[in-house]
Design a protein around this motif. Structure first.
Motif, mmCIF file in Angstrom:
data_model
loop_
_atom_site.group_PDB
_atom_site.id
_atom_site.type_symbol
_atom_site.label_atom_id
_atom_site.label_comp_id
_atom_site.label_asym_id
_atom_site.label_seq_id
_atom_site.Cartn_x
_atom_site.Cartn_y
_atom_site.Cartn_z
ATOM 1 N N GLY A 116 30.501 12.345 -47.785
ATOM 2 C CA GLY A 116 29.739 13.531 -47.659
ATOM 3 C C GLY A 116 29.113 14.121 -49.006
ATOM 4 N N LEU A 117 30.128 13.827 -50.146
ATOM 5 C CA LEU A 117 29.681 14.182 -51.677
ATOM 6 C C LEU A 117 28.416 13.442 -51.959
ATOM 7 N N GLN A 118 28.373 11.993 -51.453
ATOM 8 C CA GLN A 118 27.324 11.208 -51.873
ATOM 9 C C GLN A 118 26.074 11.461 -51.143
ATOM 10 N N LEU A 119 26.127 11.877 -50.113
ATOM 11 C CA LEU A 119 25.070 12.567 -49.165
ATOM 12 C C LEU A 119 24.279 13.650 -49.616
ATOM 13 N N GLU A 120 25.132 14.656 -50.079
ATOM 14 C CA GLU A 120 24.846 15.776 -50.840
ATOM 15 C C GLU A 120 24.114 15.649 -52.093
ATOM 16 N N ALA A 121 24.703 14.547 -52.753
ATOM 17 C CA ALA A 121 24.201 14.496 -54.242
ATOM 18 C C ALA A 121 22.471 13.619 -53.995
ATOM 19 N N GLN A 122 22.933 12.664 -53.108
ATOM 20 C CA GLN A 122 21.582 12.010 -52.549
ATOM 21 C C GLN A 122 20.242 13.018 -52.234
ATOM 22 N N SER A 123 20.718 13.895 -51.445
ATOM 23 C CA SER A 123 19.610 14.738 -50.774
ATOM 24 C C SER A 123 19.166 15.778 -51.918
ATOM 25 N N LEU A 124 20.197 16.176 -52.738
ATOM 26 C CA LEU A 124 19.680 17.015 -54.065
ATOM 27 C C LEU A 124 18.850 16.048 -54.886
ATOM 28 N N ARG A 148 15.316 15.877 -53.407
ATOM 29 C CA ARG A 148 14.575 17.036 -53.288
ATOM 30 C C ARG A 148 13.991 17.183 -55.035
ATOM 31 N N GLN A 190 35.256 12.528 -47.185
ATOM 32 C CA GLN A 190 34.662 13.514 -48.180
ATOM 33 C C GLN A 190 33.797 12.941 -49.136
#
Length: 108
Positions: free
Chosen positions: A49-57, A60, A46
């Protein structure tokens, strides 16, 4: 008892105690350790996953603000912790040019 034999493999302990793997797996101790491991793995997943989502955002947002970013900057951003990514997400609102981002990254 198993803690006394930290250098032995599971197979060696099973042989020494006369247990089969399936008998050992039915024990309360085994089930508790397995559940703890599963919970720890889920938590790590989890967090990742949060780290990857933050990184992606953040990537972008940076790309939208500055266009294509140099590979070195991309690598640095990809290496940031979740906390640092959150800090960068806030800081990037004040950046006017890529140099501002570079200065921010250098301060880490």
């Amino acid at each position: 008892m198993v803690c006394k034999f930290t250098q032995l493999s599971r197979q060696e302990i099973e042989a020494m105690l006369g247990f089969t793997a399936s008998e050992l797996q039915k024990s309360r101790f085994y089930q508790e350790v397995k559940d703890e491991g599963r919970q720890e793995g889920e938590l790590i997943g989890q967090q990742r996953g949060l780290q990857l989502e933050a990184q992606s955002l953040v990537l972008r947002l940076l790309t939208r603000k500055f266009g294509v970013l140099p590979v070195g900057i991309l690598s640095q951003v990809e290496g940031l912790t979740l906390v640092r990514l959150e800090e960068l997400a806030e800081a990037l609102l004040g950046f006017e040019k890529v140099a501002d981002l570079e200065v921010w990254l250098q301060k880490l």
